[in-house]
Scaffold this active site. Structure first.
Site, PDB file in Angstrom:
ATOM      1  N   ASP A   1       0.817  -1.223   0.000  1.00 54.76           N
ATOM      2  CA  ASP A   1       0.000   0.000   0.000  1.00 54.76           C
ATOM      3  C   ASP A   1       0.846   1.265   0.000  1.00 54.76           C
ATOM      4  O   ASP A   1       0.497   2.252  -0.650  1.00 54.76           O
ATOM      5  CB  ASP A   1      -0.929   0.018   1.212  1.00 54.76           C
ATOM      6  CG  ASP A   1      -2.097  -0.939   1.083  1.00 54.76           C
ATOM      7  OD1 ASP A   1      -2.336  -1.428  -0.043  1.00 54.76           O
ATOM      8  OD2 ASP A   1      -2.766  -1.207   2.100  1.00 54.76           O
TER       9      ASP A   1
ATOM     10  N   ARG B   1      15.916   0.344  24.826  1.00 53.65           N
ATOM     11  CA  ARG B   1      17.325   0.109  25.169  1.00 53.65           C
ATOM     12  C   ARG B   1      18.197   0.066  23.921  1.00 53.65           C
ATOM     13  O   ARG B   1      19.348   0.525  23.928  1.00 53.65           O
ATOM     14  CB  ARG B   1      17.428  -1.206  25.943  1.00 53.65           C
ATOM     15  CG  ARG B   1      18.823  -1.521  26.466  1.00 53.65           C
ATOM     16  CD  ARG B   1      18.790  -2.741  27.364  1.00 53.65           C
ATOM     17  NE  ARG B   1      18.366  -3.950  26.645  1.00 53.65           N
ATOM     18  CZ  ARG B   1      18.104  -5.107  27.252  1.00 53.65           C
ATOM     19  NH1 ARG B   1      18.176  -5.211  28.569  1.00 53.65           N
ATOM     20  NH2 ARG B   1      17.753  -6.157  26.543  1.00 53.65           N
TER      21      ARG B   1
ATOM     22  N   TYR C   1      -3.290  -6.698  32.315  1.00 50.01           N
ATOM     23  CA  TYR C   1      -3.182  -5.585  31.371  1.00 50.01           C
ATOM     24  C   TYR C   1      -2.990  -4.267  32.115  1.00 50.01           C
ATOM     25  O   TYR C   1      -2.149  -3.437  31.743  1.00 50.01           O
ATOM     26  CB  TYR C   1      -4.439  -5.530  30.504  1.00 50.01           C
ATOM     27  CG  TYR C   1      -4.382  -4.523  29.384  1.00 50.01           C
ATOM     28  CD1 TYR C   1      -3.683  -4.796  28.210  1.00 50.01           C
ATOM     29  CD2 TYR C   1      -5.045  -3.306  29.477  1.00 50.01           C
ATOM     30  CE1 TYR C   1      -3.633  -3.880  27.177  1.00 50.01           C
ATOM     31  CE2 TYR C   1      -5.018  -2.378  28.450  1.00 50.01           C
ATOM     32  CZ  TYR C   1      -4.306  -2.668  27.295  1.00 50.01           C
ATOM     33  OH  TYR C   1      -4.261  -1.755  26.268  1.00 50.01           O
TER      34      TYR C   1
ATOM     35  N   LYS D   1       0.347  -1.796  31.770  1.00 45.96           N
ATOM     36  CA  LYS D   1       0.294  -0.420  31.268  1.00 45.96           C
ATOM     37  C   LYS D   1       0.736   0.587  32.322  1.00 45.96           C
ATOM     38  O   LYS D   1       1.334   1.623  31.996  1.00 45.96           O
ATOM     39  CB  LYS D   1      -1.116  -0.112  30.756  1.00 45.96           C
ATOM     40  CG  LYS D   1      -1.490  -0.912  29.508  1.00 45.96           C
ATOM     41  CD  LYS D   1      -0.497  -0.722  28.363  1.00 45.96           C
ATOM     42  CE  LYS D   1      -0.915  -1.421  27.084  1.00 45.96           C
ATOM     43  NZ  LYS D   1       0.028  -1.195  25.966  1.00 45.96           N
TER      44      LYS D   1
ATOM     45  N   VAL E   1     -10.828   2.082  21.095  1.00 45.09           N
ATOM     46  CA  VAL E   1     -10.439   2.305  19.700  1.00 45.09           C
ATOM     47  C   VAL E   1     -10.960   1.164  18.843  1.00 45.09           C
ATOM     48  O   VAL E   1     -10.911  -0.007  19.246  1.00 45.09           O
ATOM     49  CB  VAL E   1      -8.903   2.398  19.543  1.00 45.09           C
ATOM     50  CG1 VAL E   1      -8.529   2.791  18.119  1.00 45.09           C
ATOM     51  CG2 VAL E   1      -8.322   3.396  20.538  1.00 45.09           C
TER      52      VAL E   1
END
Length: 353
Positions: free
Chosen positions: A157, A226, A258, A262, A291
């Site tokens: 694409d 790192r 989760y 985070k 999202v």
């Protein structure tokens, strides 16, 4: 004659007398109510189908178009009437409320000219949208993902500005492969790749899910940081953006694994921002809300999911991946001057509730 198209927002389809019955019927068949769609009301119908994982088959779009155009429900489809008091109704604030003006992407030509940006999770979702935006703004993208097919489609694409690297970011050797593909210099890094847990509370946590979430959401970003920081220090600057989550800002958005991962990534972001302050290396994070990416979620743990479900009704709405890419690309660019250690909520206001 109906004006509805697959690109019309879900709220318009629900408002249609015939098509709305079919949508509610499909939800009822899956044990859901119209309230479950509240965060997605602004999404195009075609996007809901794409991210549903087969729960809303593509054939449903044709059936809904027929229902809207004829005013009749095609035979064989489940139906359900609108609820008497729906949670998706607009609030009465004493003023007439219209639909929000649709957002359209505004490309900044040349913003990434001459720059090399590493993007993980680039084969789909937010990572793909970030890679696409950077290329269209003049940058070269080292696109990293475990999906070789997805990366091949991305390169097809976007062209030669995409350098695909099929790699597992949790493998120690993957960082070396990324640096080799970049030719040694990395101007910016977007740690987008991540996985969800199963909403498990700590007494339900499965060791395999815990380990996988930590390796991908924490260990992988750390290893790439790192790897790229020494080159950024030598060059006198660079920008790192870690994608955290609404779950990095609260305890009610996901399960123990989760949420912990985070929060840990926020700690890594803030520590690094402090350690490299004044060197030209900037480390920031974006915390997305809901999202529309179709991210795979394991089967829900019963106790934890029953708790988090209570809070998800407060989600203002689902964002498109391109909307998150706008926030992320800004922090990856030199326009993010004087920003370091920022945790930017890109969540439609969910974090202020």
């Amino acid at each position: 004659m109906s004006n509805l198209t697959p690109a019309s927002p879900l709220r318009d389809w629900l408002a249609d007398p015939a098509a709305g019955q079919v949508l509610r019927g499909m939800l009822a068949q899956g044990g859901q109510s119209e309230q479950a769609l509240a965060p997605a009301l602004g999404l195009p119908l075609e996007q809901l189908v794409k991210m549903s994982g087969g729960k809303f088959p593509p054939e449903l779009v044709d059936a809904l178009v027929t229902a809207a155009e004829t005013g009749r429900v095609p035979e064989g489809l489940p139906t359900a009437p609108p609820p008497a008091d729906t949670a998706t109704a607009e609030p009465d604030l004493g003023v007439e409320i219209g639909a929000a003006e649709p957002w359209s992407e505004q490309i900044t030509p040349g913003r990434f000219d001459g720059q090399t940006v590493v993007v993980t999770g680039a084969a789909s979702g937010i990572g793909r949208a970030v890679a696409s935006r950077i290329v269209r703004e003049g940058g070269r993208v080292i696109a990293v993902d475990v999906s070789g097919d997805g990366l091949a489609a991305l390169a097809a694409d976007l062209g030669a500005a995409v350098v695909p690297v099929t790699a597992d970011i949790t493998a120690p050797a993957s960082a070396d492969a990324v640096l080799a593909a970049a030719g040694g210099r990395v101007d910016a890094l977007a740690n987008v790749a991540g996985v969800m847990d199963d909403d498990a509370a700590v007494h339900e946590v499965d060791d395999k899910i815990w380990d996988r979430v930590m390796r991908i959401n924490v260990d992988g970003p750390m290893r790439l940081m790192r790897a790229v920081v020494p080159g950024m220090l030598a060059a006198g600057g660079g920008r790192i953006v870690n994608i955290v989550s609404e779950a990095a800002l609260r305890g009610s958005a996901a399960g123990a694994a989760y949420t912990t991962s985070k929060h840990a990534l926020v700690g890594l972001t803030k520590s690094s921002a402090y350690q490299y302050a004044g060197t030209g290396v900037q480390v920031n994070a974006v915390a997305p809300g809901a999202v529309a990416t179709g991210i795979q979620v394991p089967a829900a743990a019963p106790f934890g999911s029953s708790r988090t479900a209570r809070m998800r009704v407060a989600i203002p709405g689902l964002a498109m991946a391109e909307e998150l890419a706008a926030s992320i690309a800004f922090l990856l660019s030199k326009d993010a001057v004087n920003l370091n250690g920022v945790i930017l909520p890109s969540d439609g206001g969910w974090s202020v509730a």
